[in-house]
Design a protein around this motif. Structure first.
Motif, PDB file in Angstrom:
ATOM      1  N   ASP A 241       0.785  -1.231   0.000  1.00 22.73           N
ATOM      2  CA  ASP A 241       0.000   0.000   0.000  1.00 22.73           C
ATOM      3  C   ASP A 241       0.819   1.284   0.000  1.00 22.73           C
ATOM      4  OD1 ASP A 241       0.887  -0.805   2.481  1.00 22.73           O
ATOM      5  OD2 ASP A 241      -0.776   0.098   3.576  1.00 22.73           O
ATOM      6  N   CYS A 242       1.992   1.246   0.613  1.00 25.05           N
ATOM      7  CA  CYS A 242       2.791   2.476   0.698  1.00 25.05           C
ATOM      8  C   CYS A 242       4.206   2.147   1.127  1.00 25.05           C
ATOM      9  CB  CYS A 242       2.181   3.467   1.703  1.00 25.05           C
ATOM     10  SG  CYS A 242       2.650   3.141   3.426  1.00 25.05           S
ATOM     11  N   CYS A 243       5.028   3.170   1.148  1.00 24.74           N
ATOM     12  CA  CYS A 243       6.329   3.184   1.842  1.00 24.74           C
ATOM     13  C   CYS A 243       7.194   1.966   1.546  1.00 24.74           C
ATOM     14  CB  CYS A 243       6.135   3.289   3.358  1.00 24.74           C
ATOM     15  SG  CYS A 243       4.457   3.399   3.969  1.00 24.74           S
ATOM     16  N   GLU A 244       7.208   1.536   0.291  1.00 25.84           N
ATOM     17  CA  GLU A 244       7.951   0.300  -0.013  1.00 25.84           C
ATOM     18  C   GLU A 244       9.445   0.446   0.234  1.00 25.84           C
ATOM     19  OE1 GLU A 244       7.363   2.002  -4.320  1.00 25.84           O
ATOM     20  OE2 GLU A 244       6.291   2.049  -2.408  1.00 25.84           O
ATOM     21  N   SER A 245       9.959   1.682   0.245  1.00 28.75           N
ATOM     22  CA  SER A 245      11.399   1.869   0.400  1.00 28.75           C
ATOM     23  C   SER A 245      11.866   1.644   1.838  1.00 28.75           C
ATOM     24  CB  SER A 245      11.803   3.278  -0.057  1.00 28.75           C
ATOM     25  OG  SER A 245      11.172   4.261   0.742  1.00 28.75           O
ATOM     26  N   ARG A 246      10.939   1.519   2.768  1.00 25.42           N
ATOM     27  CA  ARG A 246      11.347   1.280   4.158  1.00 25.42           C
ATOM     28  C   ARG A 246      12.140  -0.020   4.318  1.00 25.42           C
ATOM     29  NH1 ARG A 246       5.808   2.707   7.544  1.00 25.42           N
ATOM     30  NH2 ARG A 246       5.907   4.989   7.353  1.00 25.42           N
ATOM     31  N   ILE A 247      11.916  -0.982   3.428  1.00 27.48           N
ATOM     32  CA  ILE A 247      12.593  -2.282   3.537  1.00 27.48           C
ATOM     33  C   ILE A 247      14.036  -2.203   3.033  1.00 27.48           C
ATOM     34  CG2 ILE A 247      12.000  -3.202   1.248  1.00 27.48           C
ATOM     35  CD1 ILE A 247      11.832  -5.169   4.563  1.00 27.48           C
ATOM     36  N   ASP A 248      14.372  -1.139   2.322  1.00 25.44           N
ATOM     37  CA  ASP A 248      15.715  -1.020   1.730  1.00 25.44           C
ATOM     38  C   ASP A 248      16.785  -1.117   2.810  1.00 25.44           C
ATOM     39  OD1 ASP A 248      14.141  -0.501  -0.433  1.00 25.44           O
ATOM     40  OD2 ASP A 248      14.928   1.529  -0.834  1.00 25.44           O
ATOM     41  N   GLY A 249      17.782  -1.951   2.576  1.00 22.69           N
ATOM     42  CA  GLY A 249      18.877  -2.103   3.527  1.00 22.69           C
ATOM     43  C   GLY A 249      18.645  -3.128   4.613  1.00 22.69           C
ATOM     44  N   ALA A 250      17.494  -3.797   4.580  1.00 26.00           N
ATOM     45  CA  ALA A 250      17.224  -4.827   5.593  1.00 26.00           C
ATOM     46  C   ALA A 250      18.214  -5.979   5.459  1.00 26.00           C
ATOM     47  CB  ALA A 250      15.792  -5.345   5.444  1.00 26.00           C
ATOM     48  N   GLU A 251      18.615  -6.530   6.586  1.00 23.44           N
ATOM     49  CA  GLU A 251      19.544  -7.656   6.622  1.00 23.44           C
ATOM     50  C   GLU A 251      18.792  -8.929   7.025  1.00 23.44           C
ATOM     51  OE1 GLU A 251      23.351  -4.957   8.146  1.00 23.44           O
ATOM     52  OE2 GLU A 251      22.269  -6.257   9.570  1.00 23.44           O
ATOM     53  N   ILE A 252      19.009  -9.991   6.275  1.00 25.66           N
ATOM     54  CA  ILE A 252      18.479 -11.309   6.644  1.00 25.66           C
ATOM     55  C   ILE A 252      19.615 -12.079   7.298  1.00 25.66           C
ATOM     56  CG2 ILE A 252      17.448 -13.458   5.826  1.00 25.66           C
ATOM     57  CD1 ILE A 252      16.399 -11.895   3.395  1.00 25.66           C
ATOM     58  N   ARG A 253      19.390 -12.520   8.528  1.00 27.58           N
ATOM     59  CA  ARG A 253      20.421 -13.248   9.278  1.00 27.58           C
ATOM     60  C   ARG A 253      19.911 -14.638   9.661  1.00 27.58           C
ATOM     61  NH1 ARG A 253      24.443  -9.870  11.650  1.00 27.58           N
ATOM     62  NH2 ARG A 253      24.139  -7.663  11.096  1.00 27.58           N
ATOM     63  N   ILE A 254      20.830 -15.590   9.713  1.00 28.70           N
ATOM     64  CA  ILE A 254      20.489 -16.966  10.088  1.00 28.70           C
ATOM     65  C   ILE A 254      21.562 -17.460  11.048  1.00 28.70           C
ATOM     66  CG2 ILE A 254      20.172 -19.339   9.269  1.00 28.70           C
ATOM     67  CD1 ILE A 254      19.339 -18.093   6.548  1.00 28.70           C
ATOM     68  N   GLY A 255      21.140 -17.991  12.196  1.00 31.07           N
ATOM     69  CA  GLY A 255      22.118 -18.488  13.151  1.00 31.07           C
ATOM     70  C   GLY A 255      21.462 -19.094  14.369  1.00 31.07           C
ATOM     71  N   ASN A 256      22.258 -19.301  15.399  1.00 34.32           N
ATOM     72  CA  ASN A 256      21.780 -20.008  16.590  1.00 34.32           C
ATOM     73  C   ASN A 256      21.840 -19.167  17.861  1.00 34.32           C
ATOM     74  OD1 ASN A 256      21.010 -22.642  15.561  1.00 34.32           O
ATOM     75  ND2 ASN A 256      23.178 -22.899  15.053  1.00 34.32           N
ATOM     76  N   LYS A 257      22.008 -17.841  17.721  1.00 33.42           N
ATOM     77  CA  LYS A 257      22.075 -16.970  18.890  1.00 33.42           C
ATOM     78  C   LYS A 257      20.789 -16.154  18.984  1.00 33.42           C
ATOM     79  CE  LYS A 257      27.091 -16.505  18.551  1.00 33.42           C
ATOM     80  NZ  LYS A 257      28.212 -15.565  18.279  1.00 33.42           N
ATOM     81  N   PRO A 258      19.899 -16.478  19.926  1.00 35.14           N
ATOM     82  CA  PRO A 258      18.660 -15.725  20.044  1.00 35.14           C
ATOM     83  C   PRO A 258      18.814 -14.420  20.808  1.00 35.14           C
ATOM     84  CG  PRO A 258      18.675 -17.515  21.624  1.00 35.14           C
ATOM     85  CD  PRO A 258      19.939 -17.648  20.823  1.00 35.14           C
ATOM     86  N   SER A 259      19.759 -14.356  21.746  1.00 31.68           N
ATOM     87  CA  SER A 259      19.870 -13.173  22.595  1.00 31.68           C
ATOM     88  C   SER A 259      20.651 -12.066  21.886  1.00 31.68           C
ATOM     89  CB  SER A 259      20.529 -13.529  23.928  1.00 31.68           C
ATOM     90  OG  SER A 259      21.752 -14.202  23.699  1.00 31.68           O
ATOM     91  N   ASP A 260      21.729 -12.446  21.212  1.00 33.69           N
ATOM     92  CA  ASP A 260      22.541 -11.470  20.480  1.00 33.69           C
ATOM     93  C   ASP A 260      22.291 -11.676  18.986  1.00 33.69           C
ATOM     94  OD1 ASP A 260      24.336  -9.556  19.798  1.00 33.69           O
ATOM     95  OD2 ASP A 260      26.116 -10.775  20.191  1.00 33.69           O
ATOM     96  N   LEU A 261      21.050 -11.426  18.574  1.00 31.86           N
ATOM     97  CA  LEU A 261      20.634 -11.829  17.233  1.00 31.86           C
ATOM     98  C   LEU A 261      21.374 -11.090  16.130  1.00 31.86           C
ATOM     99  CD1 LEU A 261      18.416  -9.506  16.050  1.00 31.86           C
ATOM    100  CD2 LEU A 261      17.066 -10.518  17.866  1.00 31.86           C
ATOM    101  N   LEU A 262      21.854  -9.892  16.389  1.00 33.71           N
ATOM    102  CA  LEU A 262      22.567  -9.153  15.355  1.00 33.71           C
ATOM    103  C   LEU A 262      23.992  -9.658  15.155  1.00 33.71           C
ATOM    104  CD1 LEU A 262      21.332  -5.474  15.905  1.00 33.71           C
ATOM    105  CD2 LEU A 262      20.457  -7.252  14.378  1.00 33.71           C
ATOM    106  N   SER A 263      24.402 -10.650  15.951  1.00 28.20           N
ATOM    107  CA  SER A 263      25.711 -11.271  15.728  1.00 28.20           C
ATOM    108  C   SER A 263      25.591 -12.516  14.858  1.00 28.20           C
ATOM    109  CB  SER A 263      26.363 -11.635  17.067  1.00 28.20           C
ATOM    110  OG  SER A 263      25.675 -12.708  17.685  1.00 28.20           O
ATOM    111  N   ASN A 264      24.354 -12.947  14.539  1.00 24.90           N
ATOM    112  CA  ASN A 264      24.191 -14.073  13.632  1.00 24.90           C
ATOM    113  C   ASN A 264      24.622 -13.675  12.220  1.00 24.90           C
ATOM    114  OD1 ASN A 264      23.237 -16.105  15.389  1.00 24.90           O
ATOM    115  ND2 ASN A 264      21.168 -15.237  15.355  1.00 24.90           N
ATOM    116  N   PRO A 265      25.151 -14.615  11.444  1.00 27.48           N
ATOM    117  CA  PRO A 265      25.671 -14.296  10.109  1.00 27.48           C
ATOM    118  C   PRO A 265      24.589 -13.764   9.170  1.00 27.48           C
ATOM    119  CG  PRO A 265      26.455 -16.451  10.837  1.00 27.48           C
ATOM    120  CD  PRO A 265      25.411 -16.023  11.824  1.00 27.48           C
TER     121      PRO A 265
END
Length: 290
Positions: free
Chosen positions: A67-91
């Motif tokens: 519906d709108c604002c499709e550019s908000r997703i730009d730059g999103a990172e998809i990460r996959i790993g086994n660390k739930p607490s420090d999720l931004l350290s997953n690859p």
């Protein structure tokens, strides 16, 4: 169905960094592209999917809002790993450059392994909205997949086929597991359609309650349908399986077309969340255990 990627996303549970009105985290898993997640405006917003066990991820799909604002997703990172607490350290699998409004883009993750799949947007004053997320896994060859199954009775909607649907039922047992009613000597059987030399059978127990019900179940393999196949030779007797665990039983190349599980006794339930049957040399670790 072999070697076709399966979307396992809905088998897990989702949370995100903040709620905005009624745009909740599970909305990215409901199969509807017009219901979406939405964080508040914040620094480094994220959405996290817990698949409940480790998988080897083939690809991830993201559907952007129409519906709108499709550019908000730009730059999103998809990460996959086994660390739930420090999720931004997953690859990182991929950084999203852009997704047109309402479009679904697919990103190859080349077998990255992890229990947690996250989408995050680095930066200040960001909003993360996801209308659908898919996580696709290629499962190893499993002789039981797609075969004909039957059981001695069926409790409600706990159909025999649910024991070979690849879904281990780690969030909703009722939607992913088979179960008989309470009866004497309940059994379940898969017809492999040909005679195989079975090296091992993997049984996943239910996670939500009563794991002890599986205790004493016999795994039988052979070519006879006498007594519904329950007179075939025994591969193993299951002493116990902890809730939600997949246990492997070595069958040493026993030959048979039929694989049965039966629990001897009165007023017993036989509940199976997954049954996998392998012959020697089959790919073993496309999907990893806990």
């Amino acid at each position: 169905t072999k070697h076709i990627p399966v979307n396992v996303a809905a088998w897990g549970t989702a949370v995100h960094s903040s709620d905005s009105s009624n745009w909740y985290a599970p909305s990215a898993l409901d199969g509807l592209s017009n219901t979406c997640t939405h964080t508040t405006t914040q620094t480094d917003p994220w959405w996290m999917l817990d698949l409940m066990k480790t998988y080897s991820v083939n690809r991830v799909t993201i559907t952007n809002r129409p519906d709108c604002c499709e550019s908000r997703i730009d730059g999103a990172e998809i990460r996959i790993g086994n660390k739930p607490s420090d999720l931004l350290s997953n690859p990182v699998c991929i950084v999203v450059s852009t997704i047109p409004a309402g479009a679904t883009y697919s990103y190859s993750c080349h077998g990255m392994e992890g229990r947690y799949v996250t989408v995050n947007i680095p930066g200040t004053s960001k909003i993360l909205t996801l209308c659908e997320v898919g996580v696709y896994v290629i499962f190893p060859d499993n002789l039981a997949t797609g075969r004909t199954v039957t059981q001695s009775s069926t409790f409600g909607t706990w159909l025999a086929q649910k024991a070979i649907d690849l879904n281990p039922g780690l969030t909703k047992s009722y939607s992913a597991c088979s179960s008989t009613s309470a009866q004497t000597n309940p059994w379940w059987r898969v017809d492999l359609s040909s005679v195989y030399r079975v090296s091992r059978v993997v049984v996943t127990n239910r996670i939500d309650c009563c794991p002890e019900r599986i205790n004493g179940a016999e795994i039988r393999i052979g070519n006879s349908l006498e007594n519904n196949g329950n007179n075939n030779p025994i591969c193993a007797v299951i002493s116990s399986i902890p809730a939600g665990v997949s246990s492997t039983y070595i069958c040493n190349d026993m030959e048979g077309r039929y694989v049965n599980l039966i629990i001897p006794g009165d007023s017993r339930f036989l509940t199976l969340c997954e049954v996998e049957v392998y012959e020697e040399g089959m790919m073993k670790f496309s999907v990893l255990g806990n």
